[in-house]
Design an enzyme around this catalytic site. Structure first.
Site, short mmCIF file in Angstrom:
data_model
loop_
_atom_site.label_atom_id
_atom_site.label_comp_id
_atom_site.label_asym_id
_atom_site.label_seq_id
_atom_site.Cartn_x
_atom_site.Cartn_y
_atom_site.Cartn_z
N SER A 35 0.85 -1.19 0.00
CA SER A 35 0.00 0.00 0.00
C SER A 35 0.88 1.24 0.00
CB SER A 35 -0.90 0.03 1.24
OG SER A 35 -1.45 1.33 1.38
N HIS B 30 -1.22 -1.39 -4.29
CA HIS B 30 -2.49 -1.08 -3.62
C HIS B 30 -2.56 0.42 -3.33
CE1 HIS B 30 -5.99 -2.21 -1.12
NE2 HIS B 30 -5.57 -1.30 -0.25
N ASP C 95 -4.74 3.44 -1.70
CA ASP C 95 -5.78 3.72 -0.71
C ASP C 95 -6.32 5.13 -0.87
OD1 ASP C 95 -6.05 1.33 0.91
OD2 ASP C 95 -3.99 1.70 1.56
N MET D 88 -8.91 7.89 0.36
CA MET D 88 -9.69 8.24 1.56
C MET D 88 -10.24 9.66 1.45
SD MET D 88 -7.10 6.83 4.45
CE MET D 88 -6.56 5.11 4.47
N HIS E 75 -8.41 1.00 -3.80
CA HIS E 75 -9.31 0.75 -2.68
C HIS E 75 -9.99 2.06 -2.30
CE1 HIS E 75 -9.54 -0.50 1.88
NE2 HIS E 75 -10.73 -0.40 1.33
N MET F 223 -12.16 4.27 -0.14
CA MET F 223 -12.77 4.47 1.17
C MET F 223 -13.44 5.84 1.13
SD MET F 223 -9.62 2.85 3.31
CE MET F 223 -8.51 3.08 1.92
N MET G 160 -11.24 -6.46 5.52
CA MET G 160 -10.46 -5.50 6.31
C MET G 160 -10.10 -6.14 7.65
SD MET G 160 -10.13 -2.87 4.35
CE MET G 160 -9.20 -1.94 5.56
N ASP H 143 -6.54 -6.76 4.13
CA ASP H 143 -6.01 -5.39 4.18
C ASP H 143 -5.98 -4.88 5.61
OD1 ASP H 143 -5.15 -2.87 3.61
OD2 ASP H 143 -6.89 -2.29 2.43
C1 DX5 Z 1 -6.34 1.05 5.81
C2 DX5 Z 1 -5.82 0.82 4.41
C3 DX5 Z 1 -4.71 -0.19 4.34
C4 DX5 Z 1 -3.52 0.19 5.15
C5 DX5 Z 1 -2.53 -0.92 5.20
O1 DX5 Z 1 -7.39 1.94 5.77
O2 DX5 Z 1 -6.85 0.40 3.57
O3 DX5 Z 1 -4.37 -0.48 3.01
O4 DX5 Z 1 -2.92 1.34 4.67
O5 DX5 Z 1 -1.46 -0.48 5.97
P1 DX5 Z 1 -0.77 -1.40 7.07
O6 DX5 Z 1 -0.22 -2.57 6.34
O7 DX5 Z 1 0.29 -0.50 7.63
O8 DX5 Z 1 -1.83 -1.77 8.07
ZN ZN Z 2 -6.45 -0.53 1.52
#
Ligand code: DX5
Ligand code: ZN
Length: 229
Positions: free
Chosen positions: A12, A37, A39, A41, A70, A72, A141, A176
């Site tokens: 990620s 990956h 993320d 947000m 991903h 969010m 998750m 994840d």
């Molecule tokens: C959480 C994210 C993950 C996260 C993973 O909201 O979707 O992808 O960044 O990071 P680690 O491996 O540090 O938990």
């Molecule tokens: Zn993620």
């Protein structure tokens, strides 16, 4: 994208140097990452803001393999086309983030991407029971989404239930949150094939010293294969 159940490590970039995303993506792929990956947000569905489709489009030329986005965010549907146009291979939406997840997954496929559905720790496996024929990936998750570096929450029973529900369908199970050498084996044994890892991959390395990324990726892959079990 071809389908198989071999273990895929998906770093990620939430744990990467935000001033160097292109070089970071190239570094992790050169060091053995299978997928990248990404993320996204929004500060609304989750209590943190990362980046959006423009960043995805900017990093796309720096990724040879799978760009795994991903989301969010809420709402999801107005932004699907933008992430598909940015070059996402997989677009994953949360069941908790949209009132019409079935429609959302249809829209992701219609936009030309693989359709992923993510489940927060508090959401049961059964939430995807009627989605299996329009889903390419289920993201379990193992932290509450919003931040990297959180403590792993054991979802072994949910992963096993999903693996049984999937049967022969070509659906990836992605894990994840909090994946590292200590947690990779249990999720792989339960049936996961895509392991997202942020802090456990980027720890100790940088674009000018990327070798630790490779060491970390190999260690997680070997742990998932049971070498350290
Ligand atoms: C959480 C994210 C993950 C996260 C993973 O909201 O979707 O992808 O960044 O990071 P680690 O491996 O540090 O938990
Ligand atoms: Zn993620």
């Amino acid at each position: 994208m071809t389908f198989d159940r071999s273990i895929k490590i998906a770093p990620s970039i939430l744990a990467a140097d935000f001033a160097n995303f292109g070089a970071e993506c190239e570094a992790i792929e050169a060091q053995g990452a299978d997928w990248v990956h990404v993320d996204v947000m929004d500060g609304h569905f989750v209590p943190n803001i990362s980046f959006g489709p423009a960043t995805c489009a900017a990093i796309r030329p720096h990724i040879k393999g799978v760009m795994d986005v991903h989301l969010m965010i809420a709402p999801v549907d107005p932004y699907i086309d933008a992430f598909a146009a940015a070059g996402a291979d997989v677009i994953t939406a949360h069941v908790e983030a949209t009132p019409h997840i079935h429609r959302t997954l249809q829209a992701i496929r219609a936009a030309g991407a693989k359709a992923g559905v993510a489940l927060n720790p508090g959401t049961p496996a059964e939430a995807v029971a009627h989605l299996l024929d329009i889903t390419d990936l289920i993201c379990v998750m193992t932290v509450n989404p919003g931040f990297g570096g959180q403590k792993f929450i054991d979802m072994t029973d949910k992963i096993k239930t999903l693996r049984a529900m999937i049967g022969d369908r070509p659906i990836h199970i992605e894990i994840d949150g909090g994946v590292d050498v200590n947690t990779a084996a249990s999720v792989a044994q339960a049936g996961a094939d895509v392991l997202v890892a942020g802090s456990a991959v980027f720890r100790g390395g940088s674009v000018s010293d990327p070798a630790p990324y490779g060491t970390n990726i190999r260690a997680i892959r070997e742990a998932a294969a049971g070498v350290y079990v």
